[in-house]
Scaffold this active site. Structure first.
Site, PDB file in Angstrom:
ATOM      1  N   PRO A   9       0.774  -1.386  -0.004  1.00 22.00           N
ATOM      2  CA  PRO A   9      -0.067  -0.036  -0.258  1.00 22.00           C
ATOM      3  C   PRO A   9       0.771   1.372   0.060  1.00 22.00           C
ATOM      4  O   PRO A   9       1.757   1.377   0.692  1.00 22.00           O
ATOM      5  CB  PRO A   9      -0.850  -0.014   1.175  1.00 22.00           C
ATOM      6  CG  PRO A   9      -0.035  -1.232   2.189  1.00 22.00           C
ATOM      7  CD  PRO A   9       0.664  -2.067   1.080  1.00 22.00           C
ATOM      8  N   ASN A  10       0.412   2.323  -0.756  1.00 22.73           N
ATOM      9  CA  ASN A  10       0.869   3.596  -0.909  1.00 22.73           C
ATOM     10  C   ASN A  10       2.262   3.580  -1.561  1.00 22.73           C
ATOM     11  O   ASN A  10       2.648   4.732  -1.840  1.00 22.73           O
ATOM     12  CB  ASN A  10       1.059   4.171   0.425  1.00 22.73           C
ATOM     13  CG  ASN A  10      -0.301   4.440   1.248  1.00 22.73           C
ATOM     14  OD1 ASN A  10      -1.274   4.942   0.604  1.00 22.73           O
ATOM     15  ND2 ASN A  10      -0.430   3.905   2.392  1.00 22.73           N
ATOM     16  N   ARG A  17       4.492  11.309  -1.764  1.00 19.81           N
ATOM     17  CA  ARG A  17       3.970  11.415  -0.489  1.00 19.81           C
ATOM     18  C   ARG A  17       5.501  11.621   0.505  1.00 19.81           C
ATOM     19  O   ARG A  17       6.424  10.890   0.065  1.00 19.81           O
ATOM     20  CB  ARG A  17       3.416  10.132  -0.322  1.00 19.81           C
ATOM     21  CG  ARG A  17       4.090   8.871  -0.274  1.00 19.81           C
ATOM     22  CD  ARG A  17       3.543   7.536   0.011  1.00 19.81           C
ATOM     23  NE  ARG A  17       3.221   7.413   1.526  1.00 19.81           N
ATOM     24  CZ  ARG A  17       3.776   6.415   2.011  1.00 19.81           C
ATOM     25  NH1 ARG A  17       4.231   5.235   1.271  1.00 19.81           N
ATOM     26  NH2 ARG A  17       3.979   6.362   3.377  1.00 19.81           N
ATOM     27  N   TYR A  22      10.638   9.234   1.732  1.00 19.09           N
ATOM     28  CA  TYR A  22      11.058   8.233   0.862  1.00 19.09           C
ATOM     29  C   TYR A  22      11.538   9.062  -0.520  1.00 19.09           C
ATOM     30  O   TYR A  22      11.599   7.932  -1.580  1.00 19.09           O
ATOM     31  CB  TYR A  22       9.521   7.782   0.428  1.00 19.09           C
ATOM     32  CG  TYR A  22       8.786   7.216   1.518  1.00 19.09           C
ATOM     33  CD1 TYR A  22       9.100   5.967   1.750  1.00 19.09           C
ATOM     34  CD2 TYR A  22       7.865   7.793   2.272  1.00 19.09           C
ATOM     35  CE1 TYR A  22       8.604   5.437   2.864  1.00 19.09           C
ATOM     36  CE2 TYR A  22       7.141   7.214   3.313  1.00 19.09           C
ATOM     37  CZ  TYR A  22       7.609   5.833   3.597  1.00 19.09           C
ATOM     38  OH  TYR A  22       7.033   5.132   4.778  1.00 19.09           O
ATOM     39  N   ASN A  73       8.064  -5.549  -0.865  1.00 17.30           N
ATOM     40  CA  ASN A  73       7.853  -4.209  -0.114  1.00 17.30           C
ATOM     41  C   ASN A  73       6.182  -4.062   0.546  1.00 17.30           C
ATOM     42  O   ASN A  73       5.485  -3.635  -0.108  1.00 17.30           O
ATOM     43  CB  ASN A  73       8.436  -3.008  -0.583  1.00 17.30           C
ATOM     44  CG  ASN A  73       7.998  -1.761   0.408  1.00 17.30           C
ATOM     45  OD1 ASN A  73       7.668  -2.029   1.425  1.00 17.30           O
ATOM     46  ND2 ASN A  73       8.715  -0.739   0.147  1.00 17.30           N
ATOM     47  N   ALA A  76       3.167  -0.835   4.883  1.00 16.41           N
ATOM     48  CA  ALA A  76       2.457  -0.803   6.152  1.00 16.41           C
ATOM     49  C   ALA A  76       2.003  -2.177   6.557  1.00 16.41           C
ATOM     50  O   ALA A  76       2.095  -2.611   7.958  1.00 16.41           O
ATOM     51  CB  ALA A  76       1.287   0.149   6.254  1.00 16.41           C
ATOM     52  N   HIS A  79       4.065  -4.673   9.201  1.00 15.23           N
ATOM     53  CA  HIS A  79       3.925  -4.628  10.634  1.00 15.23           C
ATOM     54  C   HIS A  79       2.462  -5.317  11.134  1.00 15.23           C
ATOM     55  O   HIS A  79       2.459  -5.479  12.466  1.00 15.23           O
ATOM     56  CB  HIS A  79       4.174  -3.250  11.234  1.00 15.23           C
ATOM     57  CG  HIS A  79       5.253  -2.600  10.548  1.00 15.23           C
ATOM     58  ND1 HIS A  79       6.421  -3.027  10.743  1.00 15.23           N
ATOM     59  CD2 HIS A  79       5.094  -1.354   9.748  1.00 15.23           C
ATOM     60  CE1 HIS A  79       7.119  -1.993   9.861  1.00 15.23           C
ATOM     61  NE2 HIS A  79       6.148  -1.347   9.062  1.00 15.23           N
ATOM     62  N   ASP A  86       2.176 -15.491   6.129  1.00 20.05           N
ATOM     63  CA  ASP A  86       1.935 -17.055   5.903  1.00 20.05           C
ATOM     64  C   ASP A  86       1.971 -17.392   4.445  1.00 20.05           C
ATOM     65  O   ASP A  86       2.360 -18.662   4.088  1.00 20.05           O
ATOM     66  CB  ASP A  86       0.388 -17.298   6.400  1.00 20.05           C
ATOM     67  CG  ASP A  86       0.460 -17.374   8.035  1.00 20.05           C
ATOM     68  OD1 ASP A  86       1.398 -17.414   8.674  1.00 20.05           O
ATOM     69  OD2 ASP A  86      -0.727 -17.408   8.340  1.00 20.05           O
ATOM     70  N   GLU A  97      12.600  -9.246   1.734  1.00 18.15           N
ATOM     71  CA  GLU A  97      12.071  -7.869   2.020  1.00 18.15           C
ATOM     72  C   GLU A  97      12.700  -6.470   1.732  1.00 18.15           C
ATOM     73  O   GLU A  97      13.806  -6.487   2.204  1.00 18.15           O
ATOM     74  CB  GLU A  97      11.502  -8.113   3.355  1.00 18.15           C
ATOM     75  CG  GLU A  97      10.748  -6.918   3.833  1.00 18.15           C
ATOM     76  CD  GLU A  97      10.467  -7.160   5.541  1.00 18.15           C
ATOM     77  OE1 GLU A  97       9.865  -6.284   6.098  1.00 18.15           O
ATOM     78  OE2 GLU A  97      10.864  -8.078   6.082  1.00 18.15           O
ATOM     79  N   HIS A  99      12.583  -2.110   2.332  1.00 19.40           N
ATOM     80  CA  HIS A  99      11.877  -1.069   2.822  1.00 19.40           C
ATOM     81  C   HIS A  99      12.834   0.237   2.253  1.00 19.40           C
ATOM     82  O   HIS A  99      14.226   0.161   2.515  1.00 19.40           O
ATOM     83  CB  HIS A  99      11.566  -0.945   4.086  1.00 19.40           C
ATOM     84  CG  HIS A  99      10.765  -1.978   4.883  1.00 19.40           C
ATOM     85  ND1 HIS A  99       9.454  -1.956   4.371  1.00 19.40           N
ATOM     86  CD2 HIS A  99      10.946  -3.094   5.020  1.00 19.40           C
ATOM     87  CE1 HIS A  99       8.730  -3.076   4.923  1.00 19.40           C
ATOM     88  NE2 HIS A  99       9.674  -3.815   5.390  1.00 19.40           N
ATOM     89  N   ILE A 100      12.487   1.320   1.776  1.00 24.32           N
ATOM     90  CA  ILE A 100      12.944   2.401   1.023  1.00 24.32           C
ATOM     91  C   ILE A 100      13.573   3.102   2.560  1.00 24.32           C
ATOM     92  O   ILE A 100      14.906   3.448   2.625  1.00 24.32           O
ATOM     93  CB  ILE A 100      12.271   3.308   0.424  1.00 24.32           C
ATOM     94  CG1 ILE A 100      11.714   2.576  -0.808  1.00 24.32           C
ATOM     95  CG2 ILE A 100      12.661   4.815  -0.139  1.00 24.32           C
ATOM     96  CD1 ILE A 100      10.556   3.378  -1.538  1.00 24.32           C
ATOM     97  N   SER A 101      12.802   3.230   3.384  1.00 23.49           N
ATOM     98  CA  SER A 101      13.393   3.999   4.632  1.00 23.49           C
ATOM     99  C   SER A 101      13.749   2.933   5.710  1.00 23.49           C
ATOM    100  O   SER A 101      13.525   1.591   5.557  1.00 23.49           O
ATOM    101  CB  SER A 101      12.007   4.807   5.262  1.00 23.49           C
ATOM    102  OG  SER A 101      11.010   3.934   6.036  1.00 23.49           O
ATOM    103  N   ARG A 106      12.352   4.936  12.642  1.00 22.77           N
ATOM    104  CA  ARG A 106      11.381   5.498  12.652  1.00 22.77           C
ATOM    105  C   ARG A 106      10.334   5.110  13.998  1.00 22.77           C
ATOM    106  O   ARG A 106      10.707   4.639  14.833  1.00 22.77           O
ATOM    107  CB  ARG A 106      10.523   4.879  11.377  1.00 22.77           C
ATOM    108  CG  ARG A 106      11.191   5.477  10.137  1.00 22.77           C
ATOM    109  CD  ARG A 106      10.401   5.439   8.940  1.00 22.77           C
ATOM    110  NE  ARG A 106       9.320   5.956   8.754  1.00 22.77           N
ATOM    111  CZ  ARG A 106       8.374   5.991   7.861  1.00 22.77           C
ATOM    112  NH1 ARG A 106       8.315   5.016   7.152  1.00 22.77           N
ATOM    113  NH2 ARG A 106       7.228   6.735   7.776  1.00 22.77           N
ATOM    114  N   ARG A 110       6.793   0.502  13.872  1.00 18.63           N
ATOM    115  CA  ARG A 110       7.325   0.075  12.447  1.00 18.63           C
ATOM    116  C   ARG A 110       8.496  -0.734  12.827  1.00 18.63           C
ATOM    117  O   ARG A 110       9.135  -1.405  11.926  1.00 18.63           O
ATOM    118  CB  ARG A 110       7.804   1.306  11.857  1.00 18.63           C
ATOM    119  CG  ARG A 110       6.805   2.188  11.047  1.00 18.63           C
ATOM    120  CD  ARG A 110       7.062   3.157  10.226  1.00 18.63           C
ATOM    121  NE  ARG A 110       6.038   4.180   9.938  1.00 18.63           N
ATOM    122  CZ  ARG A 110       5.001   4.266   9.161  1.00 18.63           C
ATOM    123  NH1 ARG A 110       4.986   2.915   8.405  1.00 18.63           N
ATOM    124  NH2 ARG A 110       4.262   5.142   9.227  1.00 18.63           N
TER     125      ARG A 110
END
Length: 155
Positions: A9-10, A17, A22, A73, A76, A79, A86, A97, A99-101, A106, A110
């Site tokens: 998402p996002n 954003r 990001y 990625n 959200a 978490h 699963d 996996e 993650h950009i940040s 954070r 997170r």
């Protein structure tokens, strides 16, 4: 060899954003760069993005028998989603996996990834280049699998 890249998402809002967190690259920019790296390595690559947990679970399941690895990625859902965790565990494909940040710098909520324990690797905090690192990591995993298969045939 084929890699599926799944964006949560996002991620479709990258470049618009929270640029301080990001950056300014869009999801399309990241995908173009990933495709160039995959093409150079002669590896197939496809992309999928959804803001809906169930669609992400469906896509992970669809990878079984069609793809050799997944770069994800979960955003959200990292978490919160036991379902995505699963699904990754059930297909038993090498999964990295991304993650950009740096999720560990954070908010405290997170700091825990529910999917990391079922992934082959975890990359966070390198910005969009983390996706490039994930492809390199996946190529290394593919090489190791190939070497193990060759060694077991020779034994």
């Amino acid at each position: 060899m084929k890699i599926m890249v799944i964006q949560g998402p996002n991620i479709n809002m990258l470049g618009k954003r929270e640029r301080r967190i990001y950056g300014v690259m869009t999801m399309s920019d990241i995908h173009e760069q990933m495709k160039a790296v995959a093409d150079q390595a002669e590896v197939g690559i496809e992309f999928f993005q959804s803001n809906f947990e169930g669609e992400i679970v469906d896509k992970i399941q669809e990878c079984l028998g069609e793809f050799d690895g997944i770069i994800i990625n979960p955003a959200a859902y990292t978490h919160t989603s036991i379902a995505i965790r699963d699904a990754i565990a059930s297909v038993r494909l090498p999964t990295i996996e991304v993650h950009i940040s740096n999720i560990y710098q954070r908010e405290e909520f997170r700091h825990k990834s529910l999917v990391a324990p079922v992934c082959s690797g975890h990359i966070a905090g390198f910005g969009p280049i983390g996706y490039h690192l994930a492809i390199i990591g996946m190529l290394q995993i593919f090489d190791q699998i190939k070497r193990m298969e060759t060694a077991s045939k020779d034994a």
